[in-house]
Design a protein around this motif. Structure first.
Motif, mmCIF file in Angstrom:
data_model
loop_
_atom_site.group_PDB
_atom_site.id
_atom_site.type_symbol
_atom_site.label_atom_id
_atom_site.label_comp_id
_atom_site.label_asym_id
_atom_site.label_seq_id
_atom_site.Cartn_x
_atom_site.Cartn_y
_atom_site.Cartn_z
ATOM 1 N N GLY A 1 0.823 -1.196 0.000
ATOM 2 C CA GLY A 1 0.000 0.000 0.000
ATOM 3 C C GLY A 1 0.860 1.250 0.000
ATOM 4 N N MET A 2 0.188 2.385 -0.153
ATOM 5 C CA MET A 2 0.865 3.664 0.013
ATOM 6 C C MET A 2 -0.164 4.716 0.427
ATOM 7 N N TYR A 3 0.306 5.726 1.117
ATOM 8 C CA TYR A 3 -0.583 6.758 1.653
ATOM 9 C C TYR A 3 -1.725 6.126 2.466
ATOM 10 N N GLY A 4 -1.401 5.057 3.199
ATOM 11 C CA GLY A 4 -2.391 4.422 4.063
ATOM 12 C C GLY A 4 -3.479 3.638 3.354
ATOM 13 N N GLU A 5 -3.320 3.431 2.047
ATOM 14 C CA GLU A 5 -4.331 2.695 1.292
ATOM 15 C C GLU A 5 -3.683 1.584 0.477
ATOM 16 N N PRO A 6 -4.477 0.606 0.024
ATOM 17 C CA PRO A 6 -3.880 -0.435 -0.824
ATOM 18 C C PRO A 6 -3.219 0.186 -2.049
ATOM 19 N N LEU A 7 -2.205 -0.488 -2.568
ATOM 20 C CA LEU A 7 -1.496 0.027 -3.750
ATOM 21 C C LEU A 7 -2.455 0.200 -4.920
ATOM 22 N N PRO A 8 -2.435 1.357 -5.555
ATOM 23 C CA PRO A 8 -3.193 1.483 -6.820
ATOM 24 C C PRO A 8 -2.561 0.569 -7.872
ATOM 25 N N ASN A 9 -3.368 0.101 -8.810
ATOM 26 C CA ASN A 9 -2.847 -0.788 -9.853
ATOM 27 C C ASN A 9 -1.620 -0.222 -10.548
ATOM 28 N N GLN A 10 -1.662 1.088 -10.861
ATOM 29 C CA GLN A 10 -0.570 1.668 -11.644
ATOM 30 C C GLN A 10 0.738 1.743 -10.862
#
Lengths: 208, 268
Positions: free
Chosen positions: B160-169
Motif C-alpha cells: 500500500g501507500m498513503y495508508g491505502e492499498p497500492l493502486p494498480n498503476q
C-alpha cells in the motif's frame, strides 16, 4: 532580419503561418497559465513537444519540393521558406527550454553534456546548422550568395539525419515514433536521390 | 481490498511528501504503456485479485503465498522512502508493507542461495503494454537482488501507500521497494520469488547492459551514458519541482557496507 514578414501575403500563407504557430501557442499558453494541464512535469512535456514539433516542421519543410515534383500540390515550395523558419523557431524554443529550464543555465553541466553526450552535441550541431540557414534565408542573402546559397542549404539534409539520430538517442521507452520519423526521412531523402539520378538532364531544377 | 489497520512510521525522512495524485499519475510501468501517464490511464484494465506469489528455488520451505494471509499474519509498517528514478526525477512516498527479509526467512533459504530473483505478472490481456511490438524490453519483467541486499532492513515489500492499498498503476497488489537503487529495481506486481545461486537476469540489463547494470545503486558519480545522474528533479509537496543534487545511495548511506571493496563504476 530572419523574419521578413510582409503583411500583404495571401490567405494560404496566413493559414499555414497560423497553423505552424498553433502548437507553440497551445503548449506555451498551457505552460505559462495552466502547467498542470500538461502533466506532473510540465517542463519535461514542453521540452519534448518543442523538440517533436521541430522535427515535424523539418519534415514538412522537406516535403515541399517532392510535393511539387510528384503531386498537383505544386505551390507548396512557395511556403517552404516560412516553414523552414518555423523549424528554426521550434528548435530555438527547444534549445532555450533545455538551457534555461532543464539545466538552469548551469554552465558546468552544459559543458559536460556537450563533451560527453552525443545526443546533446548532435542536437547543438543541428541547431547551429538551422541558425545558418535562417540567417541566410532573406531574399537579399539568396541573391548575394548566388550558387553558394544552394550549396549551403543542402546542409538541411545533414540536419535531418542529425535530428532523427537525436530523437533515437533520447528514446528510452519505445521505438515506434522513432521508426515513423526514420521512415519519413528515408522517403524524403530517397525521393531526392531518385529525382537526381532518374532525370540527370533536369538536374539543376530537380534538386531543391 | 485489504486495508491495513495497524501501521507506524518506522523509517522516515525530513523531505516533504510528494502529492499522492502525482505518485499515481506520473510513473513508469511499461506493462501499461511507455508514457508516464499510461499506467494511470490503463491500469484499471487489470484486476489483481485474487493474488498469489510462488516462492521457490534454493530453500527448504518453498510454497505459495496468498496475499490475504501474508498481510493478516504480520504487523504492517509504514515507511517513508525517497524514490529516485534512473531518468533523474524523484519522489518521496509513504509505503505500507513488510520488510522483505523477514518474509524471505520464513522460506528458509539455503546457504547456496546467493541471489533472489523476482518476476512480474505476465497477463497481456489486462496489461496492454505487454502486447506492444515496439517495446524496448521483454516480458515478463524480471529483477533480482543479491541475498545480503534482499536481507537488508531497508528492503521492503509494499502492499500500500498513503495508508491505502497500492493502486494498480503503482504495482498492485505487491511490489518491491529498494530505496537506495534506481526505481526500476523495485519490481511491481510480483508473482514469483526464487532463491538462486547465480546472478539472475534483470529486464533493463537485458535491454541495454551498457546503460543498466545489475546493481543500479543510485550514484551521482556514475552517469547514465546518455545523461548525468549528478542532479535530479524532485517532485515535491504541492507538485513543486526542484532541481537538487543526487545523494550517494539516494541518501541511504547505511547500505555502503554491502559494497565494501567493490568498484561501483564497474558494478554499476
Amino acid at each position: 532580419m530572419a523574419f521578413p514578414i510582409k503583411l500583404n501575403q495571401g490567405p494560404v500563407w496566413w493559414v499555414l503561418f497560423l497553423a505552424a504557430l498553433a502548437p507553440a501557442a497551445y503548449y506555451w499558453g498551457l505552460f505559462l497559465f495552466d502547467p498542470r494541464a500538461l502533466g506532473v512535469d510540465s517542463l519535461e512535456v514542453i521540452l519534448q513537444e518543442m523538440g517533436r514539433w521541430t522535427l515535424w516542421m523539418l519534415l514538412i519543410t522537406l516535403a515541399c519540393s517532392p510535393l511539387k515534383r510528384r503531386t498537383p500540390i505544386n505551390k507548396a515550395v512557395r511556403y517552404r521558406r516560412m516553414l523552414g523558419l518555423f523549424t528554426f523557431f521550434y528548435a530555438s524554443l527547444h534549445l532555450s527550454i533545455y538551457l534555461i529550464g532543464w539545466i538552469e543555465l548551469d554552465l558546468a553541466v552544459f559543458i559536460e553534456d556537450l563533451g560527453k553526450r552525443p545526443f546533446i552535441y548532435l542536437g547543438m550541431i543541428a541547431w547551429t546548422g538551422l541558425l545558418a540557414l535562417a540567417v541566410t534565408s532573406p531574399k537579399a542573402m539568396v541573391r548575394q550568395l548566388k550558387k553558394n546559397w544552394k550549396r549551403l542549404h543542402r546542409v538541411v539534409y545533414g540536419i535531418l539525419v542529425l535530428a532523427v539520430i537525436h530523437f533515437w538517442m533520447q528514446s528510452r521507452v519505445s521505438s515506434l515514433e522513432a521508426w515513423l520519423y526514420t521512415f519519413i526521412a528515408i522517403i524524403l531523402l530517397g525521393e531526392r536521390l531518385l529525382a537526381k539520378f532518374a532525370k540527370p538532364q533536369r538536374r539543376t531544377t530537380a534538386i531543391a | 481490498q485489504k486495508v491495513e489497520n495497524t501501521l507506524f512510521r518506522s523509517v522516515s525522512t525530513e523531505d516533504g511528501l510528494t502529492e499522492k495524485a502525482d505518485v499515481t499519475s506520473y510513473n513508469n510501468f511499461y506493462e501499461f504503456g511507455t508514457g508516464k501517464d499510461d499506467p494511470a490511464k490503463y491500469a484499471d484494465e487489470f484486476n489483481p485479485y485474487p493474488w498469489q506469489i510462488e516462492v521457490g528455488g534454493l530453500c527448504d520451505k518453498p510454497g505459495t503465498l496468498d496475499l490475504e494471509s501474508l498481510v493478516s499474519a504480520r504487523q504492517t509498517e509504514e515507511r517513508i522512502y525517497r524514490l529516485r528514478c534512473v531518468e533523474a526525477w524523484s519522489m518521496v512516498i509513504p509505503w505500507v508493507g513488510i520488510e522483505l527479509g523477514t518474509l524471505l526467512k520464513q522460506f528458509e533459504p539455503r546457504s547456496s542461495a546467493k541471489y533472489v530473483a523476482f518476476q512480474t505478472l505476465f497477463r497481456p490481456e489486462e496489461m496492454r503494454g505487454q502486447k506492444s511490438r515496439f517495446s524496448f524490453i521483454d516480458y515478463p519483467y524480471v529483477e533480482g537482488l543479491r541475498m545480503d541486499e534482499a536481507m537488508h532492513r531497508l528492503s521492503f515489500l509494499a502492499i500500500g501507500m498513503y495508508g491505502e492499498p497500492l493502486p494498480n498503476q503503482n504495482g498492485a497488489p505487491i511490489r518491491l521497494v529498494v530505496p537506495w537503487k534506481y526505481g526500476f529495481k523495485s519490481i511491481k506486481s510480483i508473482v514469483k520469488i526464487e532463491f538462486v545461486e547465480e546472478e539472475p537476469p534483470t529486464t533493463w540489463n537485458l535491454a541495454s547492459a551498457r546503460e543498466y547494470g545489475f546493481y543500479s545503486n543510485v550514484n551521482p558519480n556514475v552517469d547514465h551514458p546518455r545523461w548525468s545522474q549528478a542532479n535530479e528533479r524532485r517532485i515535491g509537496p504541492n507538485g513543486n519541482i526542484e532541481r537538487i543534487p543526487t545523494a550517494m545511495f539516494n541518501g541511504y548511506t547505511e547500505v555502503a557496507s554491502l559494497y565494501e571493496g567493490m568498484d561501483l563504476r564497474k558494478f554499476f
